[in-house]
Design a protein around this motif. Structure first.
Motif, short mmCIF file in Angstrom:
data_model
loop_
_atom_site.label_atom_id
_atom_site.label_comp_id
_atom_site.label_asym_id
_atom_site.label_seq_id
_atom_site.Cartn_x
_atom_site.Cartn_y
_atom_site.Cartn_z
N PHE A 46 0.98 -1.03 0.05
CA PHE A 46 -0.19 0.07 -0.03
C PHE A 46 0.98 1.34 -0.02
O PHE A 46 0.88 1.96 0.81
CB PHE A 46 -1.15 -0.05 1.09
CG PHE A 46 -1.72 -1.07 1.19
CD1 PHE A 46 -2.88 -1.32 0.27
CD2 PHE A 46 -1.34 -2.52 1.97
CE1 PHE A 46 -3.85 -2.54 0.46
CE2 PHE A 46 -2.26 -3.63 1.62
CZ PHE A 46 -3.37 -3.60 1.02
N LEU A 47 1.70 1.63 -1.05
CA LEU A 47 2.60 2.50 -1.09
C LEU A 47 1.86 3.64 -1.94
O LEU A 47 1.00 3.45 -2.80
CB LEU A 47 3.93 2.08 -1.80
CG LEU A 47 4.59 0.97 -1.05
CD1 LEU A 47 5.63 0.36 -1.93
CD2 LEU A 47 5.30 1.47 0.28
N GLU A 48 2.61 4.82 -1.52
CA GLU A 48 2.06 6.07 -2.38
C GLU A 48 3.47 6.56 -2.70
O GLU A 48 4.46 6.23 -2.40
CB GLU A 48 1.51 7.00 -1.54
CG GLU A 48 0.28 6.40 -1.10
CD GLU A 48 -0.84 6.46 -2.02
OE1 GLU A 48 -0.84 7.00 -3.20
OE2 GLU A 48 -1.96 5.58 -1.73
N TYR A 101 5.66 9.12 -2.16
CA TYR A 101 6.26 10.05 -1.47
C TYR A 101 7.79 10.29 -1.89
O TYR A 101 8.48 9.43 -1.95
CB TYR A 101 6.02 9.79 0.09
CG TYR A 101 4.74 10.12 0.33
CD1 TYR A 101 4.22 11.31 0.39
CD2 TYR A 101 3.80 9.16 0.90
CE1 TYR A 101 2.90 11.72 1.05
CE2 TYR A 101 2.65 9.34 1.13
CZ TYR A 101 1.97 10.66 1.32
OH TYR A 101 0.76 10.97 1.89
N SER A 149 -8.44 5.69 -0.88
CA SER A 149 -7.61 4.78 -0.24
C SER A 149 -7.22 5.19 1.28
O SER A 149 -7.62 6.72 1.49
CB SER A 149 -6.34 4.47 -1.03
OG SER A 149 -5.61 5.53 -1.17
N LYS A 206 -7.21 9.00 1.81
CA LYS A 206 -6.67 9.68 0.60
C LYS A 206 -7.71 9.71 -0.48
O LYS A 206 -8.32 8.68 -0.78
CB LYS A 206 -5.47 9.44 -0.14
CG LYS A 206 -4.78 9.71 -1.04
CD LYS A 206 -3.68 8.84 -1.82
CE LYS A 206 -3.17 9.53 -3.10
NZ LYS A 206 -2.29 8.53 -3.84
N VAL A 251 -5.52 14.67 0.99
CA VAL A 251 -5.38 13.44 2.13
C VAL A 251 -5.74 14.20 3.49
O VAL A 251 -5.41 15.00 3.88
CB VAL A 251 -3.67 13.10 2.34
CG1 VAL A 251 -3.76 11.97 3.31
CG2 VAL A 251 -3.15 12.48 1.14
N GLU A 279 -2.42 16.98 3.39
CA GLU A 279 -1.71 17.39 2.07
C GLU A 279 -2.84 17.75 1.16
O GLU A 279 -4.01 16.95 1.14
CB GLU A 279 -1.10 15.93 1.57
CG GLU A 279 0.06 15.82 2.24
CD GLU A 279 0.51 14.20 1.93
OE1 GLU A 279 1.16 14.00 1.09
OE2 GLU A 279 0.24 13.31 2.78
N THR A 282 0.43 4.78 2.59
CA THR A 282 -1.09 5.57 2.10
C THR A 282 -1.19 6.81 3.28
O THR A 282 -0.94 6.35 4.45
CB THR A 282 -2.34 4.57 2.41
OG1 THR A 282 -1.93 3.59 1.26
CG2 THR A 282 -3.36 5.24 2.03
N ALA A 283 -1.62 8.00 2.96
CA ALA A 283 -1.67 8.82 3.96
C ALA A 283 -0.43 9.11 4.76
O ALA A 283 -0.52 9.39 6.08
CB ALA A 283 -2.80 8.84 4.84
#
Lengths: 222, 438
Positions: free
Chosen positions: A218-220, A222, B51, B94, B108, B124, B158-159
């Motif tokens: 569950f990566l974003e 960043y 998400s 998000k 977010v 964000e 996430t977030a």
């Protein structure tokens, strides 16, 4: 009696003509191991008869599964369209780089997409703009005689006609100029076994693993 | 006639906003409705994606000082007060609207609770352009809005959650507390794969505003080890120190790290190298470029500059090493140009992760330091410390994880004397957490 002999001779001739149409190419590494998924295509040095110039069969669908291009390599004939199918539960942003056959589109989960016809024979490198590790290739060839070697490193062709052909092998990890090697051959003088054996001079480069460096899902960005 | 202190308190009061549960509902509606409305309004092909992450925890904190958390204005290094408690570690949501033209809009929102006190808000909100690589592998990118400067190698999920451990390193906990860029960023990347190279490079340049008081909390409560992100509307409680009643009597009792006080742009330069086999190196320079000596409603400009370095390396298939270092200086002056606070600061950590099946064992060791270079009476910011984190994570299903974590912080901070607490102090924290990503 004479009638039977004539029939036998004719029969043998027919068998010979039919057998002559099938032709096999076998690709092995320098240590004699079969090389699978090698694109092999035959370009006739003469004009093929009308009706056999364009491959009308269905194309292999390029799937997106487990955030990978499956298959990694596809081959189509010039004039055909590419078919994509996103089998993942996320969206992919598929693109090709360079060349004449540029495309870019987002494909949602479960969607299929047919591109416009590819009109230039060339190598198409593809990626996903969301998942940078995804990598796939399409080779567009200008002949109906093409395919990929199987697990045993071989591929069979049914030739429309005997004669002089250029036999080309291609793979993105083939460590030679242009990722390809071409051999000139006359299909009538390749021996009774009808097998043309290609031995690679160099070891193939490792196929890049289509896998994220990060183990977490569950990566974003960043 | 109100005294100076009264004036300061009045000003501080004006700036303080409490966020209630009612506001959380409003906020969630906002996060849901804005992208949908935009989608309808523009009428172009776009996709909305939601998400999020839910993180619930139980914790026990123990220290000889029995102090409350830095979040409450005490000198406790952890997010939670001394004792046992339950909390909403994070509820992150998000919402991303992706257009077909390589632009996307992201909001977010996050909610956190400590000892029953819930805060929720936006962390964000930005629009992003991500080009498609050309034949040589060059890709352009841009970002406009409110976003994190690219520093953390821990907060990648996430977030802005940290998938590795329940707490962040001191380094990244500070990034989450005081740093946020409201501005724009341009980036260029070079993907090696189209040239048969295993090396990817990227470089970004950001210009931002609204980060002028950043550095104040590093001076006044020092480095902390938590799991909190400051929400856009939040004010941070400043602990008591005697100078607040003397030379710093104009200082508000809360710090708002996301204020623009001097109308000057700050910059962040960031470079990144990545190797396909699991190695990554990053380096950057941040300068909020704040003009000294501006004070508005009790909020001073803090000129904060630092460099940061980081790396990730996969030692073996199931072992990864992550490390970061950050060091710089922050100072603030009076409107007449007198040096009031001037601190050098530095911190670094090394995190080792080991995987066995669905489990991860992580150990993080860190050092931190604040070196007070001014001679302001009643405001000793000197601090040095070390911390150790041992964490176990187990993946229950694709989306859910349980964590067990132990944190140990040993620090020496002169300012604890102002609260009758021992200067050298050892604090311990035990946490059990459950996380669900969706």
């Amino acid at each position: 009696m004479f009638k039977y002999i004539t029939l036998l001779v004719l029969g043998l001739l027919v068998t010979k003509v039919q057998a002559a149409k099938s032709f096999e190419v076998s690709v092995v590494s320098k240590d004699n191991q079969p090389v699978s998924d090698m694109v092999v295509y035959l370009t006739p040095k003469f004009l093929l008869p009308e009706g056999v110039r364009q491959d009308s069969g269905p194309n292999e669908t390029i799937g997106q599964r487990d955030k990978k291009f499956m298959p990694y390599i596809s081959v189509v004939q010039k004039g055909q369209a590419l078919h994509f199918s996103n089998q993942d539960d996320i969206t992919h942003h598929i693109y090709s780089i360079g060349g004449e056959n540029r495309f870019e589109f987002k494909l949602k989960s479960g969607e299929v997409k047919q591109t416009q016809h590819v009109n230039s024979a060339e190598e198409i490198a593809m990626g996903c703009n969301i998942h940078d590790w995804m990598s796939g290739f399409v080779l567009v060839v200008d002949t109906p005689l093409y395919g990929k070697t199987n697990d045993a490193g071989s591929i069979s062709f049914t030739l429309p006609q005997e004669g002089d052909y250029d036999l080309t092998i291609w793979h993105p990890q083939l460590d030679v100029e242009g990722n390809q090697r071409t051999y000139s051959l006359d299909t009538e003088s390749i021996g009774a076994a009808r097998i043309y054996r290609v031995v690679l001079e160099k070891t193939m480069l490792p196929i890049p693993e289509q896998k994220n460096q990060e183990e977490f899902e569950f990566l974003e960005e960043y | 006639m109100p005294s100076i202190l009264d004036k300061v308190n009045m000003n501080a009061g004006k700036l303080e906003h409490k966020f209630s549960c009612r506001n959380l509902t409003k906020l969630l509606w906002l996060v849901t409705l804005i992208p949908t409305a935009m989608l309808t309004a523009v009428g172009v092909a776009a996709e909305v994606k939601f998400s999020g992450v839910v993180d619930v925890r139980a914790h026990v904190v123990s220290s000889d000082a029995s102090s409350a958390s830095y979040l409450k204005g005490d000198y406790g290094k952890f997010r939670f007060d001394d004792g046992l408690g339950f909390s909403l570690g994070q509820l992150g949501l998000k919402s991303q609207l992706s257009f077909d033209n390589n632009w996307s809009a992201t909001i977010v929102a996050n909610a956190f609770s400590e000892e029953g006190h819930l805060e929720a808000g936006i962390t964000e909100a930005y629009a992003r352009y991500k080009g498609v690589p050309n034949a040589s592998g060059w890709r352009w990118g841009a970002k406009v809005g409110l976003f994190y400067p690219e520093i953390s190698l821990e907060h990648i999920a996430t977030a802005w959650s940290n998938p590795y451990t329940l707490t962040s390193s001191a380094l990244n906990n500070w990034v989450g507390e005081e740093l946020r860029s409201l501005g724009g960023s341009l980036s260029i990347e070079k993907l090696g794969k189209f040239r048969r190279s295993d090396h990817d490079f990227s470089f970004s340049f950001s210009a931002f505003q609204n980060n002028d008081p950043a550095g104040a909390m590093l001076a006044w409560h020092g480095w902390t080890i938590g799991s909190r992100q400051t929400l856009t509307q939040e004010r941070l409680v400043i602990p008591y120190f005697p100078a607040l009643s003397a030379d710093l009597s104009f200082q508000a009792r809360h710090s708002d790290p996301f204020l623009e006080l001097d109308d000057r742009w700050g910059i962040h330069l960031h470079g990144n190298w990545r190797h396909k086999k699991g190695a990554k190196l990053t380096a950057g320079f941040y300068d909020n470029h704040a003009r000294e000596g501006i004070v508005k409603q009790g909020h001073y400009t803090w000129t904060t500059r630092f460099s940061h370095l980081g790396g990730k390396y996969k030692i073996a298939k199931n072992i990864e090493l992550i490390g970061q270092y950050l060091g710089g200086n922050t100072y603030m002056t009076s409107p007449t140009g007198v040096n009031v606070v001037n601190n050098d600061f530095s911190t670094g950590y090394v995190l080792l992760r080991y995987f066995i099946g669905s489990s991860q064992i992580a150990a993080r060791a860190e050092l931190f330091d604040v070196d007070d270079k001014d001679s302001l009476p009643g405001d000793n910011n000197n601090e040095n410390g070390k911390a150790l984190t041992l964490s176990y994570r187990h993946q229950l299903s694709r989306q859910s994880f349980i964590y067990g974590e132990y944190n140990w912080v040993s620090s020496s901070r002169a300012a604890r004397m102002y609260a009758w607490q021992p200067e050298p102090l050892i604090e311990r924290q035990y946490q059990l957490g459950y996380r669900f990503y969706f």
